[in-house]
Motif scaffolding. Structure first.
Motif, PDB file in Angstrom:
ATOM      1  N   ASP A  50      12.251  -8.896  -7.376  1.00  0.00           N
ATOM      2  CA  ASP A  50      13.392  -8.837  -6.465  1.00  0.00           C
ATOM      3  C   ASP A  50      13.620 -10.159  -5.737  1.00  0.00           C
ATOM      4  O   ASP A  50      14.738 -10.659  -5.689  1.00  0.00           O
ATOM      5  CB  ASP A  50      13.180  -7.704  -5.454  1.00  0.00           C
ATOM      6  CG  ASP A  50      14.395  -7.481  -4.577  1.00  0.00           C
ATOM      7  OD1 ASP A  50      15.505  -7.339  -5.119  1.00  0.00           O
ATOM      8  OD2 ASP A  50      14.225  -7.424  -3.333  1.00  0.00           O
ATOM      9  N   LEU A  51      12.550 -10.732  -5.190  1.00  0.00           N
ATOM     10  CA  LEU A  51      12.707 -11.936  -4.365  1.00  0.00           C
ATOM     11  C   LEU A  51      12.868 -13.210  -5.173  1.00  0.00           C
ATOM     12  O   LEU A  51      13.684 -14.060  -4.853  1.00  0.00           O
ATOM     13  CB  LEU A  51      11.512 -12.080  -3.420  1.00  0.00           C
ATOM     14  CG  LEU A  51      11.372 -11.016  -2.342  1.00  0.00           C
ATOM     15  CD1 LEU A  51      10.115 -11.257  -1.532  1.00  0.00           C
ATOM     16  CD2 LEU A  51      12.596 -10.977  -1.449  1.00  0.00           C
ATOM     17  N   TYR A  52      12.038 -13.393  -6.201  1.00  0.00           N
ATOM     18  CA  TYR A  52      12.044 -14.650  -6.948  1.00  0.00           C
ATOM     19  C   TYR A  52      13.052 -14.653  -8.086  1.00  0.00           C
ATOM     20  O   TYR A  52      13.589 -15.686  -8.430  1.00  0.00           O
ATOM     21  CB  TYR A  52      10.665 -14.956  -7.542  1.00  0.00           C
ATOM     22  CG  TYR A  52       9.570 -15.142  -6.527  1.00  0.00           C
ATOM     23  CD1 TYR A  52       9.821 -15.538  -5.225  1.00  0.00           C
ATOM     24  CD2 TYR A  52       8.255 -14.917  -6.875  1.00  0.00           C
ATOM     25  CE1 TYR A  52       8.803 -15.694  -4.302  1.00  0.00           C
ATOM     26  CE2 TYR A  52       7.224 -15.089  -5.969  1.00  0.00           C
ATOM     27  CZ  TYR A  52       7.506 -15.475  -4.683  1.00  0.00           C
ATOM     28  OH  TYR A  52       6.486 -15.636  -3.790  1.00  0.00           O
ATOM     29  N   GLY A  53      13.271 -13.508  -8.686  1.00  0.00           N
ATOM     30  CA  GLY A  53      14.106 -13.477  -9.877  1.00  0.00           C
ATOM     31  C   GLY A  53      15.403 -12.727  -9.724  1.00  0.00           C
ATOM     32  O   GLY A  53      16.110 -12.511 -10.693  1.00  0.00           O
ATOM     33  N   LYS A  54      15.723 -12.303  -8.493  1.00  0.00           N
ATOM     34  CA  LYS A  54      16.921 -11.501  -8.255  1.00  0.00           C
ATOM     35  C   LYS A  54      16.966 -10.313  -9.212  1.00  0.00           C
ATOM     36  O   LYS A  54      17.999  -9.961  -9.746  1.00  0.00           O
ATOM     37  CB  LYS A  54      18.175 -12.358  -8.373  1.00  0.00           C
ATOM     38  CG  LYS A  54      18.248 -13.440  -7.315  1.00  0.00           C
ATOM     39  CD  LYS A  54      19.554 -14.203  -7.378  1.00  0.00           C
ATOM     40  CE  LYS A  54      19.640 -15.132  -6.222  1.00  0.00           C
ATOM     41  NZ  LYS A  54      19.360 -16.498  -6.501  1.00  0.00           N
ATOM     42  N   GLY A  55      15.783  -9.722  -9.459  1.00  0.00           N
ATOM     43  CA  GLY A  55      15.700  -8.522 -10.275  1.00  0.00           C
ATOM     44  C   GLY A  55      15.145  -8.719 -11.665  1.00  0.00           C
ATOM     45  O   GLY A  55      14.868  -7.755 -12.359  1.00  0.00           O
ATOM     46  N   LYS A  56      14.972  -9.979 -12.081  1.00  0.00           N
ATOM     47  CA  LYS A  56      14.426 -10.201 -13.423  1.00  0.00           C
ATOM     48  C   LYS A  56      13.709 -11.547 -13.495  1.00  0.00           C
ATOM     49  O   LYS A  56      14.098 -12.510 -12.848  1.00  0.00           O
ATOM     50  CB  LYS A  56      15.516 -10.120 -14.479  1.00  0.00           C
ATOM     51  CG  LYS A  56      16.643 -11.118 -14.297  1.00  0.00           C
ATOM     52  CD  LYS A  56      17.756 -10.867 -15.301  1.00  0.00           C
ATOM     53  CE  LYS A  56      18.922 -11.787 -14.982  1.00  0.00           C
ATOM     54  NZ  LYS A  56      20.052 -11.554 -15.849  1.00  0.00           N
ATOM     55  N   LEU A  57      12.643 -11.567 -14.294  1.00  0.00           N
ATOM     56  CA  LEU A  57      11.868 -12.787 -14.537  1.00  0.00           C
ATOM     57  C   LEU A  57      11.309 -12.729 -15.948  1.00  0.00           C
ATOM     58  O   LEU A  57      11.047 -11.640 -16.474  1.00  0.00           O
ATOM     59  CB  LEU A  57      10.680 -12.888 -13.569  1.00  0.00           C
ATOM     60  CG  LEU A  57      10.912 -13.356 -12.153  1.00  0.00           C
ATOM     61  CD1 LEU A  57       9.627 -13.204 -11.334  1.00  0.00           C
ATOM     62  CD2 LEU A  57      11.378 -14.803 -12.119  1.00  0.00           C
ATOM     63  N   ARG A  58      11.076 -13.906 -16.519  1.00  0.00           N
ATOM     64  CA  ARG A  58      10.327 -13.948 -17.774  1.00  0.00           C
ATOM     65  C   ARG A  58       8.934 -13.416 -17.491  1.00  0.00           C
ATOM     66  O   ARG A  58       8.371 -13.648 -16.426  1.00  0.00           O
ATOM     67  CB  ARG A  58      10.232 -15.380 -18.283  1.00  0.00           C
ATOM     68  CG  ARG A  58      11.524 -15.952 -18.821  1.00  0.00           C
ATOM     69  CD  ARG A  58      11.322 -17.396 -19.215  1.00  0.00           C
ATOM     70  NE  ARG A  58      10.262 -17.495 -20.211  1.00  0.00           N
ATOM     71  CZ  ARG A  58      10.437 -17.864 -21.468  1.00  0.00           C
ATOM     72  NH1 ARG A  58      11.627 -18.215 -21.874  1.00  0.00           N
ATOM     73  NH2 ARG A  58       9.424 -17.909 -22.303  1.00  0.00           N
ATOM     74  N   GLN A  59       8.357 -12.723 -18.448  1.00  0.00           N
ATOM     75  CA  GLN A  59       7.042 -12.123 -18.247  1.00  0.00           C
ATOM     76  C   GLN A  59       6.002 -13.187 -17.907  1.00  0.00           C
ATOM     77  O   GLN A  59       5.152 -12.972 -17.042  1.00  0.00           O
ATOM     78  CB  GLN A  59       6.625 -11.322 -19.486  1.00  0.00           C
ATOM     79  CG  GLN A  59       5.359 -10.527 -19.264  1.00  0.00           C
ATOM     80  CD  GLN A  59       5.138  -9.475 -20.327  1.00  0.00           C
ATOM     81  OE1 GLN A  59       6.069  -8.815 -20.757  1.00  0.00           O
ATOM     82  NE2 GLN A  59       3.899  -9.304 -20.735  1.00  0.00           N
ATOM     83  N   GLN A  60       6.069 -14.354 -18.553  1.00  0.00           N
ATOM     84  CA  GLN A  60       5.102 -15.409 -18.266  1.00  0.00           C
ATOM     85  C   GLN A  60       5.268 -15.957 -16.848  1.00  0.00           C
ATOM     86  O   GLN A  60       4.290 -16.235 -16.163  1.00  0.00           O
ATOM     87  CB  GLN A  60       5.197 -16.538 -19.295  1.00  0.00           C
ATOM     88  CG  GLN A  60       4.084 -17.558 -19.175  1.00  0.00           C
ATOM     89  CD  GLN A  60       2.703 -16.938 -19.345  1.00  0.00           C
ATOM     90  OE1 GLN A  60       2.419 -16.281 -20.345  1.00  0.00           O
ATOM     91  NE2 GLN A  60       1.824 -17.127 -18.365  1.00  0.00           N
ATOM     92  N   GLU A  61       6.506 -16.107 -16.387  1.00  0.00           N
ATOM     93  CA  GLU A  61       6.744 -16.554 -15.005  1.00  0.00           C
ATOM     94  C   GLU A  61       6.185 -15.545 -14.007  1.00  0.00           C
ATOM     95  O   GLU A  61       5.601 -15.928 -12.997  1.00  0.00           O
ATOM     96  CB  GLU A  61       8.245 -16.727 -14.751  1.00  0.00           C
ATOM     97  CG  GLU A  61       8.881 -17.881 -15.470  1.00  0.00           C
ATOM     98  CD  GLU A  61      10.390 -17.909 -15.295  1.00  0.00           C
ATOM     99  OE1 GLU A  61      10.932 -19.007 -15.116  1.00  0.00           O
ATOM    100  OE2 GLU A  61      11.023 -16.842 -15.337  1.00  0.00           O
ATOM    101  N   LEU A  62       6.369 -14.272 -14.307  1.00  0.00           N
ATOM    102  CA  LEU A  62       5.840 -13.221 -13.450  1.00  0.00           C
ATOM    103  C   LEU A  62       4.320 -13.268 -13.416  1.00  0.00           C
ATOM    104  O   LEU A  62       3.708 -13.213 -12.344  1.00  0.00           O
ATOM    105  CB  LEU A  62       6.335 -11.855 -13.938  1.00  0.00           C
ATOM    106  CG  LEU A  62       5.953 -10.629 -13.121  1.00  0.00           C
ATOM    107  CD1 LEU A  62       6.401 -10.757 -11.666  1.00  0.00           C
ATOM    108  CD2 LEU A  62       6.554  -9.378 -13.754  1.00  0.00           C
ATOM    109  N   ALA A  63       3.695 -13.416 -14.575  1.00  0.00           N
ATOM    110  CA  ALA A  63       2.228 -13.510 -14.649  1.00  0.00           C
ATOM    111  C   ALA A  63       1.734 -14.698 -13.823  1.00  0.00           C
ATOM    112  O   ALA A  63       0.768 -14.579 -13.063  1.00  0.00           O
ATOM    113  CB  ALA A  63       1.771 -13.636 -16.103  1.00  0.00           C
TER     114      ALA A  63
END
Length: 156
Positions: A50-63
């Motif tokens: 929610d905060l960093y990706g406005k609801g979505k992120l690449r899985q690697q970025e999230l990891a």
């Protein structure tokens, strides 16, 4: 390199500091889980999406953002998908997977945030004096500025 061993009293201070953090953090996580059903990992993932990706992120970025291995995150996301909190989709233009928060995941996160805020206040902030806040702020700044050693894992 002649590093002085710490004294027994210093070791006790270290353990008090570490145990205080664990106790406070554990109480916050317990309150959150009991009132929302979210684990610490669930909340961290939903919050970052929610905060960093406005609801979505690449899985690697999230990891990377939660300092988890790709495998650990993948297993956790599988459990979250089964509960309807997130979905994963392959990226069209490049290799990789995009993780997206669902509307159910977003509403669950929105319901959890006040619970987490109240738990942090009850188990931590309400116990602090103005001097404590100043000390913690100064300590955080000093430790943030100090370069880390080659070891990334703190001693237990």
């Amino acid at each position: 390199m002649n590093k002085k061993m710490i004294s027994e009293e210093e070791m006790q201070i270290w353990h008090m500091w570490k145990n205080s953090y664990k106790n406070i953090f554990g109480r916050v996580v317990k309150d959150m889980f009991e009132q929302t059903g979210l684990s610490e990992g669930d909340f961290g993932i939903l919050d970052r999406l929610d905060l960093y990706g406005k609801g979505k992120l690449r899985q690697q970025e999230l990891a990377n953002s939660i300092d988890w291995t790709k495998s650990r995150l993948s297993h956790h996301l599988t459990r979250m998908e089964k509960r309807g909190l997130v979905i994963r989709e392959p990226l069209d233009t490049e290799r990789g997977v995009q993780v997206m928060i669902t509307s159910f995941g977003k509403s669950t996160l929105d319901d959890a945030r006040p619970v987490v805020s109240m738990a942090i206040r009850e188990h931590f902030l309400d116990l602090l004096t103005e001097q404590d806040i100043e000390f913690i702020t100064n300590l955080a700044e000093r430790t943030k500025a100090k370069p880390s050693s080659s070891c990334n894992t703190p001693p237990s």
